[in-house]
Design an enzyme around this catalytic site. Structure first.
Site, PDB file in Angstrom:
ATOM      1  N   SER A  75      46.899 -21.482  -6.968  1.00 12.06           N
ATOM      2  CA  SER A  75      47.065 -20.643  -5.897  1.00 12.06           C
ATOM      3  C   SER A  75      47.100 -21.322  -4.448  1.00 12.06           C
ATOM      4  CB  SER A  75      46.152 -19.466  -5.808  1.00 12.06           C
ATOM      5  OG  SER A  75      46.421 -18.521  -5.073  1.00 12.06           O
ATOM      6  N   ASN A  76      46.585 -20.756  -3.311  1.00 11.68           N
ATOM      7  CA  ASN A  76      46.466 -21.518  -2.219  1.00 11.68           C
ATOM      8  C   ASN A  76      45.459 -20.969  -1.208  1.00 11.68           C
ATOM      9  OD1 ASN A  76      47.751 -19.586  -0.242  1.00 11.68           O
ATOM     10  ND2 ASN A  76      49.432 -19.787  -1.864  1.00 11.68           N
ATOM     11  N   ARG A  77      45.149 -21.416  -0.183  1.00 11.35           N
ATOM     12  CA  ARG A  77      43.997 -21.214   0.499  1.00 11.35           C
ATOM     13  C   ARG A  77      44.273 -19.981   1.483  1.00 11.35           C
ATOM     14  NH1 ARG A  77      42.955 -25.245   4.575  1.00 11.35           N
ATOM     15  NH2 ARG A  77      41.089 -24.009   4.720  1.00 11.35           N
TER      16      ARG A  77
END
Ligand code: PMT
Length: 211
Positions: free
Chosen positions: A21-23
């Protein structure tokens, strides 16, 4: 206007406990949805996995993966006149996902990925008279990359944010963005709350839909 907004990250699961995923926290996309609802527009928000309350008056559809987000956008777009793609969609997913937790001994040091579809490019044939707004999260020269994405993704407006700045981009309450559109010179907005950036985007959409 009937506005469809996407927000947050997508999660690409390897097994029930591990994901890519990402932030993204969803703050920017939720702020756009809130700003539009405050102005009396009909808003549907497609949200990746985030820990935020739904803004008042907004219809929310929760999704997890990029493929789920694509399916939701394809299903909902016909009922909307504008789209703001604020979500940070994972560009890759695992080629093989396991329905049960993988044991450490079963895992290899190299895991094969395959590309997710680009949502904006996939739905481009459905655009017709609709207005499409994208975001560009950049760590290099934000304007050069954003200009390229404005054209390649067929957008009316792209909102470029330099995500290397500690007070802009991912997971903060403020943002510093530049608007790039086909017919106007780039407009750099000052540092402001994400809600105020959302209000600027809604004001741009209202002006654009009048012309
Ligand atoms: O959620 P926050 O913590 O508030 O952070 C906000 C944000 C940094 C996530 C947001 O402001 C932002 O920049 N969102 C877009 C992030 C991004 O994925 O940018 P991109 O340059 O990779 O993608 C360009 C555009 O294509 C975006 O509109 C994106 O939604 C879209 N895209 C990307 C990949 C993909 N597979 N399909 C897409 O449609």
């Amino acid at each position: 206007m009937k506005l469809l907004v996407t927000a947050g990250p997508t999660r690409e699961y390897l097994d029930p406990v591990r994901f890519l995923s990402n932030r993204s926290t969803g703050k920017m996309g939720f702020a756009v949805a809130q700003a539009a609802a405050e102005r009396g527009h009909t808003v549907t928000l497609v949200a990746g996995p985030v820990a935020l309350p739904t803004p008042s008056g907004v219809i929310r559809v929760d999704v997890t993966s990029a493929l789920e987000m694509l399916a939701a956008v394809q299903r909902l777009l016909p009922f909307h006149t504008a789209l703001v793609m604020c979500a940070a969609v994972a560009d890759w997913r695992f080629k093989q996902a396991s329905p049960v937790k993988l044991k450490k001994s079963e895992m290899r040091p190299v895991i094969e990925l395959e590309p997710n579809p680009d949502i904006l490019t996939t739905i481009r044939p459905l655009k017709e008279q609709r207005t499409f707004v994208g975001f560009a999260a950049e760590t290099g020269d934000p304007l050069v990359e954003a200009q390229r994405k404005l054209v390649s993704k067929g957008l009316d407006l792209i909102v470029a944010n330099d995500v290397t700045q500690p007070d802009a981009g991912f997971a903060v309450d403020t943002n510093r963005v530049t608007f790039l559109s086909a017919n106007e010179p780039p407009t750099a907005l000052p540092l402001q709350s994400k809600l105020d950036v959302g209000r600027e985007i809604v004001a741009w959409l209202e002006r654009h839909l009048r012309t």
